[in-house]
Motif scaffolding. Structure first.
Motif, short mmCIF file in Angstrom:
data_model
loop_
_atom_site.label_atom_id
_atom_site.label_comp_id
_atom_site.label_asym_id
_atom_site.label_seq_id
_atom_site.Cartn_x
_atom_site.Cartn_y
_atom_site.Cartn_z
N UNK A 1 0.82 -1.22 0.00
CA UNK A 1 0.00 0.00 0.00
C UNK A 1 0.86 1.27 0.00
N UNK A 2 2.18 1.14 0.23
CA UNK A 2 3.06 2.32 0.21
C UNK A 2 3.41 2.73 -1.22
N UNK A 3 3.03 1.91 -2.20
CA UNK A 3 3.24 2.27 -3.60
C UNK A 3 4.60 1.94 -4.17
N UNK A 4 5.15 0.76 -3.86
CA UNK A 4 6.48 0.44 -4.41
C UNK A 4 6.44 0.23 -5.92
N UNK A 5 7.61 0.41 -6.51
CA UNK A 5 7.81 0.16 -7.93
C UNK A 5 7.49 -1.31 -8.22
N UNK A 6 6.76 -1.62 -9.29
CA UNK A 6 6.56 -3.03 -9.63
C UNK A 6 7.91 -3.71 -9.89
N UNK A 7 8.11 -4.88 -9.33
CA UNK A 7 9.40 -5.56 -9.49
C UNK A 7 9.72 -5.85 -10.95
N UNK A 8 8.69 -5.97 -11.78
CA UNK A 8 8.92 -6.20 -13.21
C UNK A 8 9.68 -5.02 -13.83
N UNK A 9 9.52 -3.86 -13.26
CA UNK A 9 10.20 -2.66 -13.77
C UNK A 9 11.71 -2.79 -13.62
N UNK A 10 12.16 -3.54 -12.63
CA UNK A 10 13.61 -3.74 -12.43
C UNK A 10 14.21 -4.43 -13.66
N UNK B 1 14.47 -9.81 1.87
CA UNK B 1 14.66 -10.63 0.67
C UNK B 1 13.99 -10.09 -0.59
N UNK B 2 13.12 -9.08 -0.46
CA UNK B 2 12.45 -8.52 -1.64
C UNK B 2 13.46 -7.97 -2.64
N UNK B 3 14.55 -7.41 -2.14
CA UNK B 3 15.54 -6.77 -3.02
C UNK B 3 16.26 -7.82 -3.86
N UNK B 4 16.68 -8.89 -3.22
CA UNK B 4 17.35 -9.95 -3.98
C UNK B 4 16.37 -10.60 -4.95
N UNK B 5 15.14 -10.76 -4.51
CA UNK B 5 14.12 -11.34 -5.39
C UNK B 5 13.91 -10.50 -6.64
N UNK B 6 13.87 -9.19 -6.47
CA UNK B 6 13.68 -8.30 -7.62
C UNK B 6 14.85 -8.41 -8.59
N UNK C 1 17.02 -11.03 -8.86
CA UNK C 1 16.99 -12.38 -9.47
C UNK C 1 15.98 -12.44 -10.61
N UNK C 2 14.78 -11.92 -10.36
CA UNK C 2 13.73 -11.93 -11.37
C UNK C 2 14.14 -11.08 -12.58
N UNK C 3 14.72 -9.91 -12.30
CA UNK C 3 15.14 -9.03 -13.37
C UNK C 3 16.21 -9.64 -14.25
N UNK C 4 17.21 -10.26 -13.63
CA UNK C 4 18.28 -10.88 -14.42
C UNK C 4 17.82 -12.16 -15.09
N UNK C 5 16.86 -12.87 -14.52
CA UNK C 5 16.33 -14.06 -15.19
C UNK C 5 15.70 -13.66 -16.52
N UNK D 1 22.05 -15.97 -17.92
CA UNK D 1 23.38 -16.53 -17.67
C UNK D 1 24.09 -15.82 -16.52
N UNK D 2 23.60 -14.66 -16.09
CA UNK D 2 24.24 -13.94 -14.99
C UNK D 2 24.08 -14.70 -13.68
N UNK D 3 25.15 -14.68 -12.89
CA UNK D 3 25.15 -15.28 -11.57
C UNK D 3 24.74 -14.21 -10.57
N UNK D 4 23.64 -14.42 -9.86
CA UNK D 4 23.18 -13.47 -8.85
C UNK D 4 23.46 -14.05 -7.48
N UNK D 5 24.26 -13.35 -6.69
CA UNK D 5 24.59 -13.77 -5.32
C UNK D 5 23.92 -12.82 -4.35
#
Length: 133
Positions: A77-86, A109-114, A116-120, A125-129
């Motif tokens: 409800x705070x209005x975050x950027x859609x993770x797809x935008x990453x 974990x939301x940040x890493x998830x965004x 990971x999803x963005x690089x997928x 082929x990018x390695x996300x740690x």
């Protein structure tokens, strides 16, 4: 291997402790939480390419001037950027060329998830740690 570091924004901001702070501050000065403090104290912050991942603005350069805001992926409800935008920003900013991406995100974990999803989507082929619990 070409590496990009991504540091999460923090809830703590310069305006919390300094009501006289300028309306706009460089992002790396605006975020004052432990994740940012630890990153700025690291040797990599002086030598490596890095960006900040903001729930409001997405992937931003550390010196980008930003205003105070209170937006988080923990509260939709705070209005975050859609993770797809990453994923779109990764393509637009030509960040898919990085073969390794290291995410520093404290306990959120939301940040890493965004990332990971963005690089997928942009470069599978990018390695996300993730440096998140």
């Amino acid at each position: 291997m070409k590496t990009l570091f991504v540091v999460s924004c923090t809830k703590s901001k310069a305006w919390d402790n300094d009501k006289a702070a300028p309306r706009l501050l460089p992002a790396q000065e605006a975020y004052t939480g432990s994740v940012m403090k630890e990153w700025l104290a690291s040797p990599e912050s002086k030598t490596e390419k890095w960006l900040i991942l903001s729930a409001k603005f997405g992937l931003i350069e550390p010196d980008l001037p930003i205003p105070f805001y209170d937006v988080t992926w923990n509260d939709p409800s705070s209005g975050p950027l859609p993770k797809e935008r990453v994923a779109e920003q990764i393509r637009e900013q030509k960040l898919s060329e990085f073969e390794r991406v290291v995410v520093r995100c404290g306990r959120n974990p939301h940040y890493c998830g965004a990332i990971r999803k963005g690089y997928a989507a942009a470069n599978p082929a990018s390695l996300v740690e993730c440096g998140c619990p």
